[in-house]
Design an enzyme around this catalytic site. Structure first.
Site, PDB file in Angstrom:
ATOM      1  N   HIS A  14       0.795  -1.230   0.000  1.00 55.96           N
ATOM      2  CA  HIS A  14       0.000   0.000   0.000  1.00 55.96           C
ATOM      3  C   HIS A  14       0.824   1.275   0.000  1.00 55.96           C
ATOM      4  O   HIS A  14       0.303   2.355  -0.271  1.00 55.96           O
ATOM      5  CB  HIS A  14      -0.946   0.011   1.211  1.00 55.96           C
ATOM      6  CG  HIS A  14      -0.256   0.284   2.513  1.00 55.96           C
ATOM      7  ND1 HIS A  14       0.575  -0.647   3.114  1.00 55.96           N
ATOM      8  CD2 HIS A  14      -0.250   1.377   3.321  1.00 55.96           C
ATOM      9  CE1 HIS A  14       1.045  -0.137   4.235  1.00 55.96           C
ATOM     10  NE2 HIS A  14       0.565   1.083   4.388  1.00 55.96           N
ATOM     11  N   GLY A  16       3.525   1.695  -1.941  1.00 56.36           N
ATOM     12  CA  GLY A  16       4.102   1.878  -3.265  1.00 56.36           C
ATOM     13  C   GLY A  16       3.203   2.703  -4.167  1.00 56.36           C
ATOM     14  O   GLY A  16       2.081   3.072  -3.804  1.00 56.36           O
ATOM     15  N   SER A 110       3.255  -7.229 -15.004  1.00 57.43           N
ATOM     16  CA  SER A 110       3.976  -6.225 -15.773  1.00 57.43           C
ATOM     17  C   SER A 110       3.998  -6.649 -17.237  1.00 57.43           C
ATOM     18  O   SER A 110       4.004  -7.838 -17.556  1.00 57.43           O
ATOM     19  CB  SER A 110       5.403  -6.082 -15.251  1.00 57.43           C
ATOM     20  OG  SER A 110       6.211  -5.362 -16.151  1.00 57.43           O
ATOM     21  N   SER A 111       4.056  -5.665 -18.135  1.00 58.79           N
ATOM     22  CA  SER A 111       4.120  -5.971 -19.558  1.00 58.79           C
ATOM     23  C   SER A 111       5.439  -6.627 -19.956  1.00 58.79           C
ATOM     24  O   SER A 111       5.557  -7.160 -21.063  1.00 58.79           O
ATOM     25  CB  SER A 111       3.917  -4.695 -20.383  1.00 58.79           C
ATOM     26  OG  SER A 111       4.935  -3.748 -20.094  1.00 58.79           O
ATOM     27  N   CYS A 112       6.429  -6.617 -19.064  1.00 55.86           N
ATOM     28  CA  CYS A 112       7.718  -7.240 -19.390  1.00 55.86           C
ATOM     29  C   CYS A 112       7.622  -8.763 -19.439  1.00 55.86           C
ATOM     30  O   CYS A 112       8.590  -9.440 -19.799  1.00 55.86           O
ATOM     31  CB  CYS A 112       8.793  -6.812 -18.403  1.00 55.86           C
ATOM     32  SG  CYS A 112       8.613  -7.523 -16.760  1.00 55.86           S
ATOM     33  N   TYR A 139      13.068 -10.568 -13.281  1.00 58.03           N
ATOM     34  CA  TYR A 139      11.825  -9.956 -12.809  1.00 58.03           C
ATOM     35  C   TYR A 139      10.634 -10.487 -13.609  1.00 58.03           C
ATOM     36  O   TYR A 139       9.588 -10.831 -13.046  1.00 58.03           O
ATOM     37  CB  TYR A 139      11.921  -8.439 -12.946  1.00 58.03           C
ATOM     38  CG  TYR A 139      10.668  -7.688 -12.579  1.00 58.03           C
ATOM     39  CD1 TYR A 139      10.292  -7.527 -11.243  1.00 58.03           C
ATOM     40  CD2 TYR A 139       9.863  -7.101 -13.552  1.00 58.03           C
ATOM     41  CE1 TYR A 139       9.151  -6.829 -10.896  1.00 58.03           C
ATOM     42  CE2 TYR A 139       8.721  -6.400 -13.218  1.00 58.03           C
ATOM     43  CZ  TYR A 139       8.361  -6.259 -11.892  1.00 58.03           C
ATOM     44  OH  TYR A 139       7.224  -5.571 -11.545  1.00 58.03           O
TER      45      TYR A 139
END
Length: 324
Positions: A14, A16, A110-112, A139
């Site tokens: 919370h 971040g 994430s789009s990664c 990641y």
């Protein structure tokens, strides 16, 4: 009182950028039983602590926004930290949510996760169809594992665990560190400091031609709450159980030169922009296909220019408090 508004909701992460935006969104909608814990109160890397926390609290919903995040430099420098911490956080929370009878969980990825050379715009089905970008592979692998954890618990135990994959995020509470941040906060800080010191020029890596998509974190929070508000039937009719993640983005991209010029205008920087073409550009284009999310009834509403103005205003107001 609306019974839905009194559901006990745990927002992990919370403090971040994304987690704080989700808390703001929930509060604005009237949810009044939001549970949060800081690192000193609950170590998400500790399986026993997380398990005990879920046993103590009868939690209805979980927003899994906690993660170790950073830019290219950070991912390259600390790959072990990125894969270990993210795997532990998501494993502990997802398993404990299942054990604790949590009705809904939303995992933020994430789009990664997508291949480096995925066909544009990137559809959810591109997952695991090619090689990942080398600089953030650890990641990305951790985030892919989070998606598969949700899918596996859904398949084996009948859980309702969902995953959303945002494009590049920015906004209040971002990390503005000069080395360990993403492109927008890094440029905001550089241009702000250059404007203050009246520097004559700023050098930006690459040609400025690569195309990128950016989403304001308040839009991300709105999309997350919208997705969680869908019934199981509504959600999985657009996200099949074997492919249960959903892209979140604007569906619009811009090149890095345009981005830099816009930030220069917003910050009042009047010097020259020098694009160092001897430096690599990276992937030529990265745009998310958001047709599935639109079919679920949600579209972004914050334009890039408005979002950048909001972000810069927050940075100036909180310059002494931002992560340096």
């Amino acid at each position: 009182m609306n019974a839905n508004l009194s559901k006990k909701i745990f927002v992990a992460g919370h403090l971040g950028m994304v987690g704080s935006a989700i808390v703001r969104r929930l509060q604005a909608l009237g949810f009044n039983n939001i549970l949060t814990r800081g690192r000193k109160e609950l170590d998400l890397l500790n399986q026993h602590e997380v398990g005990a926390f879920f046993e103590e609290h009868e939690i209805d919903q979980v927003y899994l926004a906690a993660a170790k995040v950073g830019g290219i430099h950070a991912n390259n420098t600390y790959p072990a930290d990125f894969i270990y911490e993210n795997l532990m956080i998501e494993s502990n929370l997802i398993h404990s949510a299942y054990k604790g009878g949590v009705k809904k969980l939303l995992f933020l990825g994430s789009s990664c996760i997508y291949p480096k050379y995925a066909e544009q715009p990137i559809k959810e089905s591109a997952l695991l169809t090619g090689t990942l970008e080398e600089t953030n592979e650890p990641y990305a692998i951790a985030k892919i594992a989070g998606i598969k954890l949700c899918e596996s618990y859904n398949r084996q135990y009948g859980c309702d665990f969902r995953s959303v994959m945002p494009t590049n995020l920015y906004g209040p509470n971002d990390n503005f560190h000069p080395d360990n941040s993403h492109v927008i906060p890094a440029l905001v800080r550089r241009f702000h400091e250059a404007a203050q010191s009246k520097r004559e020029e700023i050098v930006i890596w690459g040609s400025g031609k690569p195309l990128r998509e950016f989403l304001h974190v308040d839009d991300m929070a709105a999309a997350s709450v919208h997705v969680m508000g869908l019934s199981k039937e509504e959600y999985f009719s657009h996200a099949q159980p074997m492919l249960s993640h959903v892209n979140v983005g604007t569906g619009i991209d811009c090149n890095i030169r345009e981005l830099a010029e816009t930030i220069a205008t917003i910050t009042g920087y009047q010097g020259r922009l020098i694009f160092d073409t001897s430096k690599p550009d990276g992937t030529p284009r990265k745009l998310m296909d958001v047709s599935r999310l639109r079919a679920m009834g949600w579209e972004s509403s914050i334009s890039l220019e408005k979002g950048l103005e909001d972000t810069y205003g927050w940075f100036v107001k909180n310059e002494n408090l931002v992560r340096r």
